[in-house]
Design a protein around this motif. Sequence first.
Motif, PDB file in Angstrom:
ATOM      1  N   ARG A 142      -6.243  -0.789   9.426  1.00 48.20           N
ATOM      2  CA  ARG A 142      -6.924  -0.902   7.901  1.00 48.20           C
ATOM      3  C   ARG A 142      -8.275  -1.404   8.052  1.00 48.20           C
ATOM      4  O   ARG A 142      -8.544  -2.156   9.160  1.00 48.20           O
ATOM      5  N   LYS A 143      -9.230  -0.964   7.302  1.00 48.54           N
ATOM      6  CA  LYS A 143     -10.731  -1.071   7.429  1.00 48.54           C
ATOM      7  C   LYS A 143     -10.942  -2.632   7.098  1.00 48.54           C
ATOM      8  O   LYS A 143     -11.797  -3.149   7.858  1.00 48.54           O
ATOM      9  N   ASP A 144     -10.232  -3.053   6.060  1.00 47.96           N
ATOM     10  CA  ASP A 144     -10.464  -4.672   5.846  1.00 47.96           C
ATOM     11  C   ASP A 144      -9.976  -5.565   6.642  1.00 47.96           C
ATOM     12  O   ASP A 144     -10.177  -6.649   6.484  1.00 47.96           O
ATOM     13  N   ASN A 145      -9.017  -5.128   7.735  1.00 45.70           N
ATOM     14  CA  ASN A 145      -8.362  -5.963   8.567  1.00 45.70           C
ATOM     15  C   ASN A 145      -8.047  -5.178   9.891  1.00 45.70           C
ATOM     16  O   ASN A 145      -6.704  -4.788   9.926  1.00 45.70           O
ATOM     17  N   PRO A 146      -9.000  -4.955  10.606  1.00 45.98           N
ATOM     18  CA  PRO A 146      -8.552  -4.160  11.949  1.00 45.98           C
ATOM     19  C   PRO A 146      -7.883  -4.699  12.954  1.00 45.98           C
ATOM     20  O   PRO A 146      -7.434  -4.151  13.988  1.00 45.98           O
ATOM     21  N   SER A 147      -7.369  -6.099  12.708  1.00 44.72           N
ATOM     22  CA  SER A 147      -6.506  -6.452  13.909  1.00 44.72           C
ATOM     23  C   SER A 147      -5.144  -5.965  14.025  1.00 44.72           C
ATOM     24  O   SER A 147      -4.933  -5.387  15.097  1.00 44.72           O
ATOM     25  N   PRO A 148      -4.302  -6.176  13.084  1.00 39.23           N
ATOM     26  CA  PRO A 148      -3.043  -5.231  13.326  1.00 39.23           C
ATOM     27  C   PRO A 148      -3.388  -3.733  13.378  1.00 39.23           C
ATOM     28  O   PRO A 148      -4.181  -3.191  12.562  1.00 39.23           O
ATOM     29  N   SER A 149      -2.697  -3.128  14.215  1.00 41.11           N
ATOM     30  CA  SER A 149      -2.892  -1.608  14.225  1.00 41.11           C
ATOM     31  C   SER A 149      -1.869  -0.901  14.668  1.00 41.11           C
ATOM     32  O   SER A 149      -0.718  -1.637  15.439  1.00 41.11           O
ATOM     33  N   VAL A 150      -1.279   0.289  14.341  1.00 38.01           N
ATOM     34  CA  VAL A 150      -0.095   0.942  14.857  1.00 38.01           C
ATOM     35  C   VAL A 150      -0.357   2.047  15.606  1.00 38.01           C
ATOM     36  O   VAL A 150      -1.400   2.902  15.319  1.00 38.01           O
ATOM     37  N   GLU A 154       5.230   2.765   6.257  1.00 36.84           N
ATOM     38  CA  GLU A 154       5.784   1.878   5.193  1.00 36.84           C
ATOM     39  C   GLU A 154       6.584   0.540   5.541  1.00 36.84           C
ATOM     40  O   GLU A 154       6.666  -0.239   5.112  1.00 36.84           O
ATOM     41  N   GLU A 155       6.985   0.600   6.913  1.00 36.34           N
ATOM     42  CA  GLU A 155       7.576  -0.211   7.509  1.00 36.34           C
ATOM     43  C   GLU A 155       6.572  -1.126   8.613  1.00 36.34           C
ATOM     44  O   GLU A 155       7.084  -1.883   9.352  1.00 36.34           O
ATOM     45  N   SER A 156       5.358  -0.581   8.671  1.00 31.36           N
ATOM     46  CA  SER A 156       4.552  -0.962   9.457  1.00 31.36           C
ATOM     47  C   SER A 156       3.752  -2.492   9.450  1.00 31.36           C
ATOM     48  O   SER A 156       3.720  -2.870   7.947  1.00 31.36           O
ATOM     49  N   VAL A 157       3.145  -3.002  10.195  1.00 28.30           N
ATOM     50  CA  VAL A 157       2.086  -4.186   9.820  1.00 28.30           C
ATOM     51  C   VAL A 157       1.058  -3.823   8.986  1.00 28.30           C
ATOM     52  O   VAL A 157       0.290  -4.728   8.480  1.00 28.30           O
ATOM     53  N   LEU A 158       0.662  -2.543   8.759  1.00 31.44           N
ATOM     54  CA  LEU A 158      -0.397  -2.351   7.988  1.00 31.44           C
ATOM     55  C   LEU A 158      -0.105  -2.422   6.636  1.00 31.44           C
ATOM     56  O   LEU A 158      -0.823  -2.415   5.691  1.00 31.44           O
ATOM     57  N   THR A 159       1.231  -2.473   6.236  1.00 28.55           N
ATOM     58  CA  THR A 159       1.797  -2.467   5.012  1.00 28.55           C
ATOM     59  C   THR A 159       0.747  -1.767   3.812  1.00 28.55           C
ATOM     60  O   THR A 159       0.195  -2.247   2.896  1.00 28.55           O
ATOM     61  N   PRO A 160       0.865  -0.239   4.157  1.00 30.48           N
ATOM     62  CA  PRO A 160       0.057   0.446   2.946  1.00 30.48           C
ATOM     63  C   PRO A 160       0.893   0.748   1.620  1.00 30.48           C
ATOM     64  O   PRO A 160       1.264   2.031   1.429  1.00 30.48           O
ATOM     65  N   GLY A 164       8.463   3.124 -15.139  1.00 30.17           N
ATOM     66  CA  GLY A 164       7.434   2.228 -15.348  1.00 30.17           C
ATOM     67  C   GLY A 164       6.327   2.630 -14.268  1.00 30.17           C
ATOM     68  O   GLY A 164       6.148   3.672 -13.863  1.00 30.17           O
ATOM     69  N   LEU A 165       5.376   1.790 -13.728  1.00 25.03           N
ATOM     70  CA  LEU A 165       4.304   1.984 -12.759  1.00 25.03           C
ATOM     71  C   LEU A 165       4.760   1.270 -11.549  1.00 25.03           C
ATOM     72  O   LEU A 165       4.721   0.199 -11.178  1.00 25.03           O
ATOM     73  N   ASN A 166       5.175   2.400 -10.570  1.00 26.12           N
ATOM     74  CA  ASN A 166       5.728   2.057  -9.400  1.00 26.12           C
ATOM     75  C   ASN A 166       4.737   1.868  -8.408  1.00 26.12           C
ATOM     76  O   ASN A 166       3.526   2.455  -8.386  1.00 26.12           O
ATOM     77  N   ARG A 167       4.991   1.119  -7.324  1.00 28.26           N
ATOM     78  CA  ARG A 167       4.052   1.157  -6.339  1.00 28.26           C
ATOM     79  C   ARG A 167       3.995   2.464  -5.469  1.00 28.26           C
ATOM     80  O   ARG A 167       4.978   3.317  -5.554  1.00 28.26           O
ATOM     81  N   VAL A 168       2.853   2.548  -4.880  1.00 26.54           N
ATOM     82  CA  VAL A 168       2.716   3.888  -4.054  1.00 26.54           C
ATOM     83  C   VAL A 168       2.889   3.309  -2.374  1.00 26.54           C
ATOM     84  O   VAL A 168       2.297   2.398  -2.035  1.00 26.54           O
ATOM     85  N   ARG A 169       3.943   3.951  -1.430  1.00 25.59           N
ATOM     86  CA  ARG A 169       4.024   3.582  -0.183  1.00 25.59           C
ATOM     87  C   ARG A 169       3.574   4.782   0.620  1.00 25.59           C
ATOM     88  O   ARG A 169       4.189   5.831   0.401  1.00 25.59           O
ATOM     89  N   ILE A 170       2.656   4.499   1.545  1.00 23.98           N
ATOM     90  CA  ILE A 170       2.112   5.740   2.200  1.00 23.98           C
ATOM     91  C   ILE A 170       3.162   5.547   3.584  1.00 23.98           C
ATOM     92  O   ILE A 170       3.665   4.525   4.169  1.00 23.98           O
TER      93      ILE A 170
END
Length: 135
Positions: A31-39, A58-64, A2-8
Amino acid sequence: GGLNRVRIRDLTFQISAVNTTLNQQGFTLLRKDNPSPSVPCTANGITGTITVTCADLEESVLTPNLSPGQSLSLVLQGDVTNVHVAGGSSSLQVRLYPINDRSLNGAVVWDDEETTFQWVDIEEGVVQSTAYRTQ
């Protein structure tokens, strides 16, 4: 399948810092749309050609993690400590390279929840920022 998610998973940036220095511990990804959490990202130098690696995203607060049709804008931040080290011009530019060559270890590592890839299926071989220059 199927159509799987992409995880950076990992992003590896190359920075060209000519006659300019950066704080080696000052690189973060957000994240540009939410700059508060960063890694934090790791860098291998302060001037010249610097490799900056943002790993285990993929395990970070950015949840890409992207579903089909979604997009994501990420921002790499760094601290410039000296914009003009000596006489002459200075420049600063960031790039992701290589990204579209299946035979090379790529700057973008991602998975589709089944297989890990180190290339992106796009025409451009390099994605780069604006080049900043001073005289």
